[in-house]
Write a protein that holds these residues in place. Structure first.
Motif, PDB file in Angstrom:
ATOM      1  N   MET A 105       0.856  -1.179   0.000  1.00  0.00           N
ATOM      2  CA  MET A 105       0.000   0.000   0.000  1.00  0.00           C
ATOM      3  C   MET A 105       0.899   1.238   0.000  1.00  0.00           C
ATOM      4  SD  MET A 105       1.151  -0.286   3.118  1.00  0.00           S
ATOM      5  CE  MET A 105       0.415  -1.861   3.538  1.00  0.00           C
ATOM      6  N   ALA A 106       0.334   2.402  -0.322  1.00  0.00           N
ATOM      7  CA  ALA A 106       1.113   3.632  -0.389  1.00  0.00           C
ATOM      8  C   ALA A 106       1.610   4.027   1.002  1.00  0.00           C
ATOM      9  CB  ALA A 106       0.269   4.756  -0.995  1.00  0.00           C
ATOM     10  N   GLY A 107       2.782   4.653   1.040  1.00  0.00           N
ATOM     11  CA  GLY A 107       3.310   5.116   2.316  1.00  0.00           C
ATOM     12  C   GLY A 107       4.637   5.830   2.135  1.00  0.00           C
ATOM     13  N   THR A 108       5.204   6.260   3.242  1.00  0.00           N
ATOM     14  CA  THR A 108       6.513   6.915   3.245  1.00  0.00           C
ATOM     15  C   THR A 108       7.321   6.374   4.414  1.00  0.00           C
ATOM     16  OG1 THR A 108       5.816   8.747   4.670  1.00  0.00           O
ATOM     17  CG2 THR A 108       5.546   9.030   2.265  1.00  0.00           C
ATOM     18  N   SER A 109       8.627   6.541   4.327  1.00  0.00           N
ATOM     19  CA  SER A 109       9.498   6.137   5.425  1.00  0.00           C
ATOM     20  C   SER A 109      10.701   7.056   5.458  1.00  0.00           C
ATOM     21  CB  SER A 109       9.953   4.681   5.270  1.00  0.00           C
ATOM     22  OG  SER A 109      10.757   4.536   4.119  1.00  0.00           O
ATOM     23  N   ALA A 110      11.410   7.030   6.578  1.00  0.00           N
ATOM     24  CA  ALA A 110      12.649   7.787   6.727  1.00  0.00           C
ATOM     25  C   ALA A 110      13.610   6.965   7.561  1.00  0.00           C
ATOM     26  CB  ALA A 110      12.388   9.136   7.383  1.00  0.00           C
ATOM     27  N   LEU A 111      14.887   7.106   7.247  1.00  0.00           N
ATOM     28  CA  LEU A 111      15.942   6.448   8.009  1.00  0.00           C
ATOM     29  C   LEU A 111      16.936   7.526   8.402  1.00  0.00           C
ATOM     30  CD1 LEU A 111      17.335   3.845   9.059  1.00  0.00           C
ATOM     31  CD2 LEU A 111      18.472   3.687   6.833  1.00  0.00           C
ATOM     32  N   ASP A 112      17.010   7.805   9.705  1.00  0.00           N
ATOM     33  CA  ASP A 112      17.990   8.780  10.164  1.00  0.00           C
ATOM     34  C   ASP A 112      19.392   8.285   9.834  1.00  0.00           C
ATOM     35  OD1 ASP A 112      15.930  10.313  11.091  1.00  0.00           O
ATOM     36  OD2 ASP A 112      16.069   9.603  13.154  1.00  0.00           O
ATOM     37  N   GLU A 113      20.386   9.137  10.029  1.00  0.00           N
ATOM     38  CA  GLU A 113      21.760   8.806   9.650  1.00  0.00           C
ATOM     39  C   GLU A 113      22.050   7.324   9.876  1.00  0.00           C
ATOM     40  OE1 GLU A 113      26.268   9.653  11.306  1.00  0.00           O
ATOM     41  OE2 GLU A 113      24.723  11.162  11.615  1.00  0.00           O
ATOM     42  N   PRO A 114      22.315   6.566   8.795  1.00  0.00           N
ATOM     43  CA  PRO A 114      22.460   5.108   8.934  1.00  0.00           C
ATOM     44  C   PRO A 114      23.596   4.729   9.875  1.00  0.00           C
ATOM     45  CG  PRO A 114      22.258   5.759   6.625  1.00  0.00           C
ATOM     46  CD  PRO A 114      22.471   7.016   7.413  1.00  0.00           C
ATOM     47  N   GLU A 115      23.301   3.880  10.856  1.00  0.00           N
ATOM     48  CA  GLU A 115      24.362   3.370  11.727  1.00  0.00           C
ATOM     49  C   GLU A 115      25.174   2.306  10.986  1.00  0.00           C
ATOM     50  OE1 GLU A 115      22.719   2.131  15.426  1.00  0.00           O
ATOM     51  OE2 GLU A 115      22.027   4.135  15.965  1.00  0.00           O
ATOM     52  N   PRO A 116      24.545   1.225  10.511  1.00  0.00           N
ATOM     53  CA  PRO A 116      25.281   0.310   9.626  1.00  0.00           C
ATOM     54  C   PRO A 116      25.264   0.871   8.206  1.00  0.00           C
ATOM     55  CG  PRO A 116      23.063  -0.504   9.957  1.00  0.00           C
ATOM     56  CD  PRO A 116      23.175   0.748  10.783  1.00  0.00           C
ATOM     57  N   ILE A 117      26.075   0.296   7.335  1.00  0.00           N
ATOM     58  CA  ILE A 117      25.965   0.571   5.900  1.00  0.00           C
ATOM     59  C   ILE A 117      24.782  -0.237   5.389  1.00  0.00           C
ATOM     60  CG2 ILE A 117      27.087   0.292   3.659  1.00  0.00           C
ATOM     61  CD1 ILE A 117      29.768   0.706   5.152  1.00  0.00           C
TER      62      ILE A 117
END
Length: 313
Positions: free
Chosen positions: A59-71
């Motif tokens: 289904m439609a949506g959005t996401s965000a990932l703050d400064e990645p800790e792992p690669i």
């Protein structure tokens, strides 16, 4: 004793539960989607230094990932757009490394990929080039070209299958380390990074085969009670010949390279540890450091801080 593969699977219509499942692999992820039509499924598996996941959001949506800790290295599928560090990505492979937030929006999405320990990647890159590499060493989120993209696709598919199917590739800790090491070497070959820049500019000489084999052996066995004689025997040269090859190619002795590999291992373990459940002494002993004063001096020269400071991070 072989450490088993850690894994889980989940199907849910609860967005908060889905976000928590994703955060187990990708810390500091934020998920937004309509609750009334929400659906989510995920599979995940992990060994030391690497976690894999495959998750679907129909289904439609959005996401965000703050400064990645792992690669983070993903394979995007469906109607999806991801933005990170000034680059925009559609379906296909994407690497997230820059210390900036990544955002994504989709109509439908299926995403698979890996979260890889940053310090482990940096340590492998440093030993392959003989130069100290930065923690954020990738310059672009796209593969260098079609051939490199295919190489990464093949390596990542094999790693994912090994993690999820319990294949012979993971029947021992040595084989697990070999699988992870191969995945990271392919990653360094496939995506633009500072280690490749160093080699291509000619700032470092191409390492002879015996030195490449010896550094790879050190990478995989540094946590064991290993000696320089053991390394020489493993790559079928005399200890004296190995000493000379390392000095000519890297400007260090095999013993110094082994010590640096162990210091890097101590750092990775301290960064991942809970200060309330472990001590510097316990980690140091696992990596062959019996004198904490000597460890502290060497660690500070290598990493710019004391082991106790790393543990408290």
């Amino acid at each position: 004793m072989t450490t088993p593969v850690a894994g889980f699977a989940l199907r849910t219509t609860d967005a908060q539960e889905a976000e928590q499942a994703l955060a187990a692999v990708f810390p500091r992820v934020h998920l937004r989607a309509p609750r009334e039509a929400f659906q989510f499924s995920i599979r995940s598996a992990a060994v030391e230094h690497v976690a894999w996941t495959d998750h679907t959001l129909p289904m439609a949506g959005t996401s965000a990932l703050d400064e990645p800790e792992p690669i983070v290295v993903l394979q995007l599928r469906g109607d999806i757009r991801l933005e990170h560090a000034g680059q925009a990505f559609g379906p296909g492979p994407v690497l997230l490394d820059a210390p900036q937030r990544a955002t994504a929006a989709w109509e439908t999405a299926r995403t698979s990929g890996f979260a890889i320990d940053r310090e482990y990647v940096r340590a492998v890159a440093t030993r392959r080039t003989g130069r100290n590499q930065p923690s954020h060493l990738f310059r672009s989120g796209r593969p260098q070209g079609p051939a490199e993209a295919r190489a990464w696709k093949a390596a990542s598919r094999y790693a994912a299958q090994s993690l999820t199917e319990g294949s012979e590739a993971l029947s021992s800790e040595a084989l697990q380390r070999s699988l992870v090491h191969h995945l990271v070497l392919t990653l360094l070959h496939a995506f633009p990074n500072t280690a490749l820049d160093d080699l291509r500019r000619g700032t470092e000489r191409v390492l002879p085969p015996v030195v490449r084999r010896a550094t790879a052996y050190i990478d995989e066995h540094a946590h064991e009670p290993l000696t320089v004689d053991d390394v020489a025997a493993a790559v079928h040269v005399s200890t004296r010949g190995l000493q000379a090859a390392f000095r000519r190619s890297l400007g260090v002795t095999p013993g110094e390279a082994l010590r640096r590999a162990r210091l890097d291992g101590v750092r990775r373990e301290l960064l991942a540890a809970d200060p309330g459940e472990t001590t510097v002494a316990a980690v140091a002993h696992r990596w062959g450091f019996l004198h904490l004063g000597h460890l502290a001096d060497a660690y500070r020269r290598a990493h710019g801080e004391l082991p106790s400071q790393t543990l408290r991070r």
